[in-house]
Design a protein around this motif. Sequence first.
Motif, short mmCIF file in Angstrom:
data_model
loop_
_atom_site.label_atom_id
_atom_site.label_comp_id
_atom_site.label_asym_id
_atom_site.label_seq_id
_atom_site.Cartn_x
_atom_site.Cartn_y
_atom_site.Cartn_z
N LEU A 149 -8.94 3.41 3.78
CA LEU A 149 -7.77 2.98 3.01
C LEU A 149 -8.21 2.31 1.70
CD1 LEU A 149 -4.70 2.92 3.09
CD2 LEU A 149 -4.84 0.72 4.26
N MET A 150 -9.24 1.49 1.78
CA MET A 150 -9.72 0.81 0.58
C MET A 150 -10.31 1.79 -0.42
SD MET A 150 -11.38 -2.72 2.09
CE MET A 150 -11.77 -3.35 0.45
N GLU A 151 -11.00 2.82 0.08
CA GLU A 151 -11.55 3.84 -0.81
C GLU A 151 -10.44 4.53 -1.59
OE1 GLU A 151 -13.69 6.41 1.75
OE2 GLU A 151 -15.45 5.13 1.92
N ILE A 152 -9.35 4.84 -0.88
CA ILE A 152 -8.23 5.54 -1.51
C ILE A 152 -7.50 4.61 -2.48
CG2 ILE A 152 -6.05 6.73 -1.10
CD1 ILE A 152 -7.17 7.43 1.70
N VAL A 153 -7.30 3.38 -2.07
CA VAL A 153 -6.61 2.42 -2.94
C VAL A 153 -7.41 2.20 -4.21
CG1 VAL A 153 -5.95 -0.01 -3.17
CG2 VAL A 153 -5.35 1.24 -1.10
N ASN A 154 -8.72 2.05 -4.08
CA ASN A 154 -9.57 1.85 -5.25
C ASN A 154 -9.56 3.08 -6.16
OD1 ASN A 154 -10.24 -0.67 -4.33
ND2 ASN A 154 -12.17 -0.03 -3.40
N VAL B 166 0.85 -1.18 0.00
CA VAL B 166 0.00 0.00 0.00
C VAL B 166 0.90 1.24 0.00
CG1 VAL B 166 -1.84 1.25 1.18
CG2 VAL B 166 -1.74 -1.25 1.33
N PRO B 167 0.72 2.15 -0.95
CA PRO B 167 1.57 3.35 -0.99
C PRO B 167 1.48 4.15 0.31
CG PRO B 167 0.35 3.13 -3.04
CD PRO B 167 -0.21 2.11 -2.09
N MET B 168 2.62 4.72 0.70
CA MET B 168 2.70 5.48 1.94
C MET B 168 1.70 6.63 1.97
SD MET B 168 6.15 7.27 3.44
CE MET B 168 6.09 8.52 4.74
N ASN C 251 -1.19 6.80 0.67
CA ASN C 251 -2.53 6.31 0.95
C ASN C 251 -2.71 6.00 2.42
OD1 ASN C 251 -2.77 6.48 -1.79
ND2 ASN C 251 -3.14 4.32 -2.17
N VAL C 252 -1.68 5.40 3.01
CA VAL C 252 -1.74 5.11 4.45
C VAL C 252 -1.80 6.42 5.23
CG1 VAL C 252 -0.59 3.98 6.39
CG2 VAL C 252 -0.43 2.98 4.11
N ARG C 253 -1.03 7.42 4.77
CA ARG C 253 -1.04 8.73 5.42
C ARG C 253 -2.45 9.33 5.43
NH1 ARG C 253 1.34 11.49 8.98
NH2 ARG C 253 -0.80 11.36 9.63
N ALA C 254 -3.14 9.25 4.30
CA ALA C 254 -4.49 9.80 4.19
C ALA C 254 -5.46 9.06 5.11
CB ALA C 254 -4.97 9.74 2.75
N ALA C 255 -5.31 7.73 5.18
CA ALA C 255 -6.19 6.94 6.05
C ALA C 255 -5.92 7.25 7.52
CB ALA C 255 -6.01 5.46 5.78
N LEU C 256 -4.65 7.46 7.87
CA LEU C 256 -4.30 7.82 9.24
C LEU C 256 -4.84 9.20 9.60
CD1 LEU C 256 -0.65 6.61 10.00
CD2 LEU C 256 -2.68 6.22 11.38
N ASP C 257 -4.73 10.13 8.66
CA ASP C 257 -5.27 11.48 8.89
C ASP C 257 -6.77 11.41 9.16
OD1 ASP C 257 -2.83 12.68 8.64
OD2 ASP C 257 -3.13 13.32 6.56
N TYR C 258 -7.45 10.58 8.41
CA TYR C 258 -8.89 10.40 8.60
C TYR C 258 -9.18 9.85 10.00
CZ TYR C 258 -13.55 8.35 8.21
OH TYR C 258 -14.85 8.01 8.44
N LEU C 259 -8.37 8.88 10.41
CA LEU C 259 -8.55 8.29 11.73
C LEU C 259 -8.32 9.33 12.82
CD1 LEU C 259 -9.16 5.42 12.85
CD2 LEU C 259 -6.70 5.14 13.15
N ARG C 260 -7.29 10.14 12.68
CA ARG C 260 -6.99 11.18 13.67
C ARG C 260 -8.06 12.26 13.70
NH1 ARG C 260 -1.10 10.52 11.84
NH2 ARG C 260 -0.13 9.37 13.55
N SER C 261 -8.72 12.47 12.57
CA SER C 261 -9.79 13.46 12.54
C SER C 261 -10.97 13.04 13.40
CB SER C 261 -10.26 13.71 11.11
OG SER C 261 -11.02 12.61 10.62
N GLN C 262 -11.07 11.75 13.67
CA GLN C 262 -12.15 11.25 14.51
C GLN C 262 -11.88 11.53 15.99
OE1 GLN C 262 -14.85 9.85 12.67
NE2 GLN C 262 -13.48 10.73 11.13
#
Length: 240
Positions: A136-141, A96-98, A100-111
Amino acid sequence: MSQRATVVNRPSKRDMRSIWRDPREAPIYEIATAAFYVGVPASTLRAWVTGRPFRAAGQMRWSDRLIEPADQKRHLLSFANLAEAHVLQATHEHHVPMKNVRAALDYLRSQDASVRHPLLTQAFYAFQKDLFIKRLMEIVNATKGGQLALDFLDPYLERLVRDESGLPFRFFPMRANRDRHVMVDIHIASGQPVLAGTGILAEVLYGRNVAGESTEEIARDYNLDERVVVDALRYVAAAA
């Protein structure tokens, strides 16, 4: 075996105050050491800790770090950082590209912006993992990167042992350690890899084997099952 992978830094007086509060937050690992313990390339872990440039649409861009090091100036990591790297190893194994993981982590932290290590919390293990994977799956797709298995994080999360606060204090590295004979515990041997249920350093066994002692001799000396010794040697040799 690389000599740099065996060194754990001695905490300063300031660091000792952090240890007094929670030893999981003390900056005691160099990046090379942490990479060796977790089982990821040092270059990969360095990118997770410092960020890295990447090319997109013909332009150079910057991907922010995934892990906030305990000591940002010296890039020293804590046990909590080590555990974060262990979880992120799953994304690395699944290519998984870094960014994409960064974006998913940012989303998690926004919660919940108050959580310093969102990947390590009991809440993440219980239900926020689903939010993380969904994002993460949304971004990967969206980037046509393929599909992810829904349970790709589970084998890594299941190797974290938590205390009554819900935070991990021990984990069993994935590399060459299927039967979990090697563990990293912040309360044992200053957080260096040891044989599970003992305080025996995995690297000590490896050193004796390199010096010419057989696995049978080592096992007899420590009153261990030879299979445990073999697994410990494989774990160390995999990064040697």
